[in-house]
Design an enzyme around this catalytic site. Structure first.
Site, PDB file in Angstrom:
ATOM      1  N   ASP A   5      -1.590   4.599  -2.817  1.00  0.00           N
ATOM      2  CA  ASP A   5      -0.448   5.382  -3.292  1.00  0.00           C
ATOM      3  C   ASP A   5       0.363   5.904  -2.107  1.00  0.00           C
ATOM      4  O   ASP A   5      -0.184   6.150  -1.035  1.00  0.00           O
ATOM      5  CB  ASP A   5      -0.972   6.545  -4.145  1.00  0.00           C
ATOM      6  CG  ASP A   5       0.134   7.184  -4.963  1.00  0.00           C
ATOM      7  OD1 ASP A   5       1.219   6.571  -5.110  1.00  0.00           O
ATOM      8  OD2 ASP A   5      -0.077   8.306  -5.453  1.00  0.00           O
TER       9      ASP A   5
ATOM     10  N   ASN B 201       3.081   0.367 -14.234  1.00  0.00           N
ATOM     11  CA  ASN B 201       4.151   0.034 -13.272  1.00  0.00           C
ATOM     12  C   ASN B 201       5.233  -0.859 -13.874  1.00  0.00           C
ATOM     13  O   ASN B 201       6.331  -0.960 -13.328  1.00  0.00           O
ATOM     14  CB  ASN B 201       3.587  -0.648 -12.013  1.00  0.00           C
ATOM     15  CG  ASN B 201       2.882   0.295 -11.059  1.00  0.00           C
ATOM     16  OD1 ASN B 201       2.036  -0.116 -10.269  1.00  0.00           O
ATOM     17  ND2 ASN B 201       3.207   1.586 -11.109  1.00  0.00           N
TER      18      ASN B 201
HETATM   19  C1  FPP Z   1       2.037   2.977  -5.088  1.00  0.00           C
HETATM   20  O1  FPP Z   1       3.021   3.533  -4.269  1.00  0.00           O
HETATM   21  C2  FPP Z   1       1.869   1.584  -4.815  1.00  0.00           C
HETATM   22  C3  FPP Z   1       2.238   0.565  -5.662  1.00  0.00           C
HETATM   23  C4  FPP Z   1       2.836   0.807  -6.974  1.00  0.00           C
HETATM   24  C5  FPP Z   1       2.074  -0.838  -5.337  1.00  0.00           C
HETATM   25  C6  FPP Z   1       1.047  -1.152  -4.315  1.00  0.00           C
HETATM   26  C7  FPP Z   1       1.559  -2.294  -3.545  1.00  0.00           C
HETATM   27  C8  FPP Z   1       1.312  -2.545  -2.254  1.00  0.00           C
HETATM   28  C9  FPP Z   1       0.374  -1.771  -1.438  1.00  0.00           C
HETATM   29  C10 FPP Z   1       2.006  -3.624  -1.516  1.00  0.00           C
HETATM   30  C11 FPP Z   1       1.801  -4.968  -2.037  1.00  0.00           C
HETATM   31  C12 FPP Z   1       0.399  -5.295  -2.354  1.00  0.00           C
HETATM   32  C13 FPP Z   1      -0.170  -6.461  -2.021  1.00  0.00           C
HETATM   33  C14 FPP Z   1      -1.547  -6.751  -2.450  1.00  0.00           C
HETATM   34  C15 FPP Z   1       0.559  -7.433  -1.231  1.00  0.00           C
HETATM   35  P1  FPP Z   1       4.264   4.200  -4.968  1.00  0.00           P
HETATM   36  O2  FPP Z   1       5.378   3.237  -4.966  1.00  0.00           O
HETATM   37  O3  FPP Z   1       3.899   4.712  -6.313  1.00  0.00           O
HETATM   38  O4  FPP Z   1       4.524   5.389  -3.994  1.00  0.00           O
HETATM   39  P2  FPP Z   1       5.152   6.805  -4.366  1.00  0.00           P
HETATM   40  O5  FPP Z   1       4.188   7.483  -5.289  1.00  0.00           O
HETATM   41  O6  FPP Z   1       5.230   7.484  -3.031  1.00  0.00           O
HETATM   42  O7  FPP Z   1       6.489   6.548  -4.985  1.00  0.00           O
END
Ligand code: FPP
Length: 267
Positions: free
Chosen positions: A28, A76
């Site tokens: 996250d 998501n």
């Molecule tokens: C949460 O951060 C993360 C995600 C929704 C996606 C996770 C994806 C990755 C780590 C990159 C791609 C993955 C692979 C396996 C290549 P957020 O966007 O919710 O962060 P925030 O809460 O700060 O908005």
């Protein structure tokens, strides 16, 4: 204590005899990492993909046998379509770029979730890479994609209900072991350690069934900033916990969980 694993990696203060077998991560903070730098969110996800690569490498070097990453939750899908498209493109790019490294390091790629909901090109890539890494026997890296813990439990329940309707399972025979066998990847042991980055103290619908006895570790760092040293620190903290599995004395995880599942779960 300092230990050296069979690949010669020296890990200060880690007891290599008591490593978690399975680490799960709620990655996250990509968006906030980007916002803090005045960057578009996708660059936070890109930096997050680098943290995936680092973490997988560190787990493989230590000899951890399973790493499960929450890469795209079922919830998501309600993000703006532009961000969903960018995440899917990034996933394809990551799979293409990493496949040879995965193969070289004998890492098997697997996936859990409602995979049929992924765009067909992403799904095709995923199947291709899963097939090309299927011989990997040093570590399993599982990506949770279009994944929700409640959805997994519902999907298992539907499968079992169908078996009951067909007369192939008696309702009295439904116990934890049978239920576990109908989850997405029953052969994976339950996670021993669940890490969440960015300071949020929530489970967010991740592996609800499997984390019953996982040790939780929340770090304030955003996922793109998560380093190998941070991983070692989570493992050090894990090794200081008393895992009692509801008993009064610390239990051997293999023994503690053997009564509850048939899938070789280690707690
Ligand atoms: C949460 O951060 C993360 C995600 C929704 C996606 C996770 C994806 C990755 C780590 C990159 C791609 C993955 C692979 C396996 C290549 P957020 O966007 O919710 O962060 P925030 O809460 O700060 O908005």
């Amino acid at each position: 204590m300092t230990g050296t694993n069979p690949d010669g990696i020296s890990s200060p203060a880690l007891d290599l005899q008591r490593l978690p077998k399975h680490i799960a991560v709620i990655m996250d903070g990509n968006g906030r990492w980007a916002a803090a730098r005045g960057l578009p969110r996708i660059l936070g996800h890109r930096a997050g993909a680098e943290a995936v690569r680092r973490t997988a490498e560190a787990c493989r070097e230590l000899g951890i046998s399973a790493l499960t990453l929450y890469a795209f939750s079922w919830e998501n899908w309600s993000r703006p379509s532009e961000e969903i498209g960018q995440l899917m493109d990034l996933l394809e790019e990551f799979l293409d770029r990493e496949v040879e490294t995965l193969r070289k390091n004998q890492i098997r790629l697997r996936a859990i979730g409602r995979l049929h909901e992924l765009p067909p090109t992403v799904l095709a890539h995923l199947h291709d890479i899963m097939a090309r890494t299927s011989q990997g026997d040093r570590m399993t890296m599982t990506l949770a994609l279009s994944y929700g813990g409640r959805q997994e439990i519902l999907d298992a329940t539907r499968r079992i209900a169908q078996l009951v309707r067909e007369g192939r399972v008696q309702p009295e025979a439904i116990d934890e072991a049978l239920f576990s066998r109908h989850l997405y990847l029953p052969e994976l042991p339950d996670p021993d350690l669940l890490i969440r980055t960015s300071g949020e103290q929530r489970i967010s619908n991740f592996l609800l069934w499997q984390i019953s006895y996982a040790e939780l570790y929340v770090t304030p760092k955003f996922w793109p900033d998560f380093t190998k040293d941070d991983l070692y620190e989570t493992i050090r903290a894990y090794q200081q916990r008393d895992r009692r599995f509801g008993r009064t004395t610390p239990a051997d995880p293999a023994v503690a969980s053997s009564g509850s599942t048939e899938n070789g779960a280690c707690g």
